[in-house]
Design a protein around this motif. Structure first.
Motif, mmCIF file in Angstrom:
data_model
loop_
_atom_site.group_PDB
_atom_site.id
_atom_site.type_symbol
_atom_site.label_atom_id
_atom_site.label_comp_id
_atom_site.label_asym_id
_atom_site.label_seq_id
_atom_site.Cartn_x
_atom_site.Cartn_y
_atom_site.Cartn_z
ATOM 1 N N GLU A 48 -22.605 31.891 -22.356
ATOM 2 C CA GLU A 48 -22.698 32.443 -21.004
ATOM 3 C C GLU A 48 -21.903 31.600 -20.001
ATOM 4 O O GLU A 48 -21.221 32.140 -19.136
ATOM 5 N N LYS A 49 -21.989 30.279 -20.139
ATOM 6 C CA LYS A 49 -21.240 29.407 -19.227
ATOM 7 C C LYS A 49 -19.731 29.559 -19.407
ATOM 8 O O LYS A 49 -18.967 29.358 -18.471
ATOM 9 N N ALA A 50 -19.307 29.923 -20.640
ATOM 10 C CA ALA A 50 -17.872 30.016 -20.931
ATOM 11 C C ALA A 50 -17.295 31.391 -20.617
ATOM 12 O O ALA A 50 -16.095 31.604 -20.809
ATOM 13 N N GLY A 51 -18.135 32.341 -20.163
ATOM 14 C CA GLY A 51 -17.569 33.603 -19.699
ATOM 15 C C GLY A 51 -18.076 34.876 -20.330
ATOM 16 O O GLY A 51 -17.653 35.970 -19.939
ATOM 17 N N ALA A 52 -18.983 34.792 -21.309
ATOM 18 C CA ALA A 52 -19.550 36.015 -21.876
ATOM 19 C C ALA A 52 -20.442 36.682 -20.830
ATOM 20 O O ALA A 52 -21.198 36.011 -20.129
ATOM 21 N N ARG A 53 -20.349 38.019 -20.748
ATOM 22 C CA ARG A 53 -21.156 38.744 -19.754
ATOM 23 C C ARG A 53 -22.644 38.606 -20.054
ATOM 24 O O ARG A 53 -23.470 38.516 -19.161
ATOM 25 N N LYS A 54 -22.989 38.582 -21.328
ATOM 26 C CA LYS A 54 -24.377 38.457 -21.759
ATOM 27 C C LYS A 54 -24.401 37.758 -23.101
ATOM 28 O O LYS A 54 -23.530 37.996 -23.948
ATOM 29 N N SER A 55 -25.397 36.911 -23.330
ATOM 30 C CA SER A 55 -25.505 36.210 -24.607
ATOM 31 C C SER A 55 -26.946 36.262 -25.075
ATOM 32 O O SER A 55 -27.874 36.088 -24.282
ATOM 33 N N LEU A 56 -27.148 36.518 -26.373
ATOM 34 C CA LEU A 56 -28.483 36.676 -26.931
ATOM 35 C C LEU A 56 -28.620 35.912 -28.239
ATOM 36 O O LEU A 56 -27.659 35.794 -29.002
ATOM 37 N N LEU A 57 -29.835 35.435 -28.493
ATOM 38 C CA LEU A 57 -30.186 34.815 -29.765
ATOM 39 C C LEU A 57 -30.914 35.855 -30.620
ATOM 40 O O LEU A 57 -31.872 36.473 -30.161
#
Length: 329
Positions: free
Chosen positions: A241-250
């Motif tokens: 998320e910090k690197a630019g992904a709009r959304k990140s999930l585990l």
């Protein structure tokens, strides 16, 4: 007609050499000594791996007193995260035969902490409270010899008894960037703070974070395969998320993905924590391909060829191809 989708698949990802070694130790112990082989705590933070080992005859316990007296000659394996010194001492007191699967890079942190103490320094451990690795590292020294710092705010509040004699180590699975901020604040407040002889955050953690950073920009969704109690996997979610992904999930399995509410996606990033097997990565790719016209692009940032030897007692045991397939995820 299926919508087009690009999957940016990070490399390196998944099992690291320490996880591979720990799983191999349990499989080899089962082949040499037969079932049951006891394992104190999860050998690694992944239910798929744990359930696979249980099916082979491993029995997971929280504490050594759960091992029946009639089985005390069967091996008990200590997890890859490491254990306090009190645990092998307890095993010896109970006449248990134990195999230590602590990752060599975690053992290195233990030695660095002990070196700080030997040189007269109070040890500052940067890590997450309650994590098995942190419990194991703090347990290498007597109570009160280690102070745990989790955040920059903790570093601001920290008031040591002797600010001139401090040495720090870190949990191996932290966010490289977040940890750098904590270290910088400690160094600002305590200029004589001594660093460990070598970097504590392990190569696999660093490599997986760098791959995610490389792949994340422009991703509509970034999926990290890993368990909720896996520190390195949760850090990858934050890094994406910090690197630019709009959304990140585990996610732990493809079935956990909310397929009906993915929205308008065209680029998906995919990586896996150091204790997540490749079979689940393949499962998720197949699930996307069944729903989208998906192509896989590799996002390669490093090549890993590390290999750690197993315990001496197990080195002459041979693994079958089926065993190797399980060990390698």
């Amino acid at each position: 007609m299926k919508r087009p989708l690009t999957i940016r698949l990070c490399e390196p990802r998944g099992f690291c050499a320490g996880v591979d070694r720990a799983i191999q130790i349990v499989v080899l112990a089962l082949k040499r000594f037969g079932a049951p082989v006891y394992v104190r705590h999860e050998i690694v933070h992944n239910r798929f791996v744990v359930e696979g080992l249980e099916a082979k005859g491993a029995v997971f316990v929280e504490e050594l007193d759960e091992i029946p007296a009639e089985h005390r000659m069967q091996p008990v394996v200590f997890s890859a995260h490491g254990v306090p010194k009190s645990v092998p001492a307890d095993a010896e007191a109970r006449n248990l035969f134990y195999l230590d699967a602590t990752c060599p890079l975690v053992s290195k942190v233990h030695k660095q902490a002990m070196r700080h103490q030997r040189l007269g320094r109070h040890v500052v451990l940067i890590g997450h409270a309650g994590h098995p690795e942190v419990i194991g590292t703090m347990g290498q020294l007597e109570p009160g010899a280690v102070s745990l710092i989790e955040t920059v705010e903790d570093a601001d509040r920290y008031e040591p008894a002797d600010s001139e004699n401090l040495g720090y180590v870190t949990q191996t699975t932290l966010s490289v960037d977040d940890t750098a901020g904590v270290i910088a604040r400690l160094q600002e407040r305590f200029p004589n703070l001594s660093a460990p002889a070598a970097d504590s955050i392990c190569y696999a953690t660093t490599n997986r974070q760098e791959a995610v950073k490389h792949a994340a920009p422009g991703c509509d969704l970034f999926l990290i395969v890993g368990a909720p109690n896996s520190s390195n996997s949760k850090r990858l979610v934050e890094v994406a998320e910090k690197a630019g992904a709009r959304k990140s999930l585990l996610v732990q399995r493809a079935s956990e993905i909310d397929w009906d509410n993915l929205g308008d996606i065209s680029v998906v990033g995919l990586s896996a924590g150091a204790s997540a097997p490749e079979v689940i990565v393949n499962e998720i790719i197949a699930a996307f391909k069944s729903r989208f016209d998906a192509t896989v692009d590799l996002a390669v940032t490093a090549e890993e060829n590390e290999h750690f030897l197993v315990n001496r007692e197990l080195r002459d045991v041979e693994l079958t191809n089926q065993d190797m397939a399980f060990v390698n995820g």
